[in-house]
Design a protein around this motif. Structure first.
Motif, mmCIF file in Angstrom:
data_model
loop_
_atom_site.group_PDB
_atom_site.id
_atom_site.type_symbol
_atom_site.label_atom_id
_atom_site.label_comp_id
_atom_site.label_asym_id
_atom_site.label_seq_id
_atom_site.Cartn_x
_atom_site.Cartn_y
_atom_site.Cartn_z
ATOM 1 N N UNK A 140 55.276 59.695 -16.746
ATOM 2 C CA UNK A 140 53.826 59.620 -16.953
ATOM 3 C C UNK A 140 53.227 58.441 -16.189
ATOM 4 N N UNK A 141 53.884 57.269 -16.296
ATOM 5 C CA UNK A 141 53.375 56.061 -15.624
ATOM 6 C C UNK A 141 53.403 56.238 -14.098
ATOM 7 N N UNK A 142 54.459 56.842 -13.575
ATOM 8 C CA UNK A 142 54.535 57.065 -12.130
ATOM 9 C C UNK A 142 53.415 57.994 -11.673
ATOM 10 N N UNK A 143 53.149 59.040 -12.423
ATOM 11 C CA UNK A 143 52.068 59.966 -12.105
ATOM 12 C C UNK A 143 50.716 59.249 -12.171
ATOM 13 N N UNK A 144 50.523 58.449 -13.200
ATOM 14 C CA UNK A 144 49.273 57.704 -13.358
ATOM 15 C C UNK A 144 49.023 56.815 -12.138
ATOM 16 N N UNK A 145 50.027 56.061 -11.731
ATOM 17 C CA UNK A 145 49.840 55.145 -10.597
ATOM 18 C C UNK A 145 49.665 55.898 -9.280
ATOM 19 N N UNK A 146 50.297 57.043 -9.143
ATOM 20 C CA UNK A 146 50.098 57.852 -7.931
ATOM 21 C C UNK A 146 48.647 58.331 -7.852
ATOM 22 N N UNK A 147 48.113 58.779 -8.976
ATOM 23 C CA UNK A 147 46.721 59.239 -9.007
ATOM 24 C C UNK A 147 45.767 58.085 -8.729
ATOM 25 N N UNK A 148 46.001 56.942 -9.346
ATOM 26 C CA UNK A 148 45.120 55.785 -9.156
ATOM 27 C C UNK A 148 45.160 55.279 -7.708
ATOM 28 N N UNK A 149 46.331 55.322 -7.097
ATOM 29 C CA UNK A 149 46.459 54.902 -5.704
ATOM 30 C C UNK A 149 45.660 55.825 -4.801
#
Length: 198
Positions: free
Chosen positions: A44-53
């Motif tokens: 979930x955290x990896x997906x979140x940071x990918x989207x934010x980037x």
């Protein structure tokens, strides 16, 4: 201590409560990127940071495009003002087009038609609509200098004003080249008419 048996092996594990630890956003990013993505929380955290980037990249790109549109609008205003100044000093629309073209040749070391061909700009479209921001601003700066100097030096007639505009474009080019920027080598950008900001 918990004892568990799996496939004939005995495993020891311990659990204890720890205080909450507050991490910076960057620390959270590093933990997520280096964590085991098989764990739901890490995935979930990896997906979140990918989207934010990606979101940050899109915002940055939009700001760059907006700056280019603003520079193009400013150049159009400067050229309109310059055209009015030159008209009062005996230069008609055809003369203004010649002066502007000779300025392009001084700035880019090739005439407008050649530069359009090199950059893939249609003949019917203004060159500035395809230039990168720095080239648009360079043209604008030279045109501003011409407008000021024509009035301060009280210049009249196409030849005197043409010489002034060429000198100003040469000065702007020298400044750019002195900093390692060759305006004719910068690739074209997308047609500015395709950039719509609501």
């Amino acid at each position: 201590i918990l004892l568990t048996s799996a496939n004939g092996y005995i495993r020891f594990s311990a659990e204890r409560e720890v205080d909450n630890i507050f991490l910076t956003r960057y620390a959270c990013y590093l933990v997520a990127q280096n964590g085991d993505s098989r764990k739901q929380e890490i995935a979930f955290a990896q997906n979140y940071f990918a989207i934010q980037t990606r979101r940050a990249e899109l915002v940055e790109q939009r700001l760059i495009e907006y700056e280019r549109v603003q520079a193009r609008t400013k150049l159009a205003e400067t050229e309109k003002l310059l055209s009015g100044v030159l008209y009062e000093r005996g230069v008609d629309n055809q003369g203004f087009a010649i002066i502007r073209s000779k300025g392009d040749k001084a700035l880019f070391h090739m005439d407008t038609k050649m530069l359009k061909r090199k950059l893939g700009v249609p003949d019917s479209r203004p060159l500035a609509d395809f230039l990168p921001t720095i080239s648009i601003k360079a043209k604008d700066f030279a045109a501003e200098m011409t407008s000021v100097n024509v009035q301060q030096k009280d210049l009249y007639g196409q030849t005197a004003i043409e010489n002034e505009h060429v000198d100003n474009n040469v000065a702007v080019r020298d400044m750019l080249v002195g900093r390692g920027i060759f305006p004719e080598q910068i690739p074209a950008n997308e047609d500015i008419a395709a950039r719509v900001f609501l």
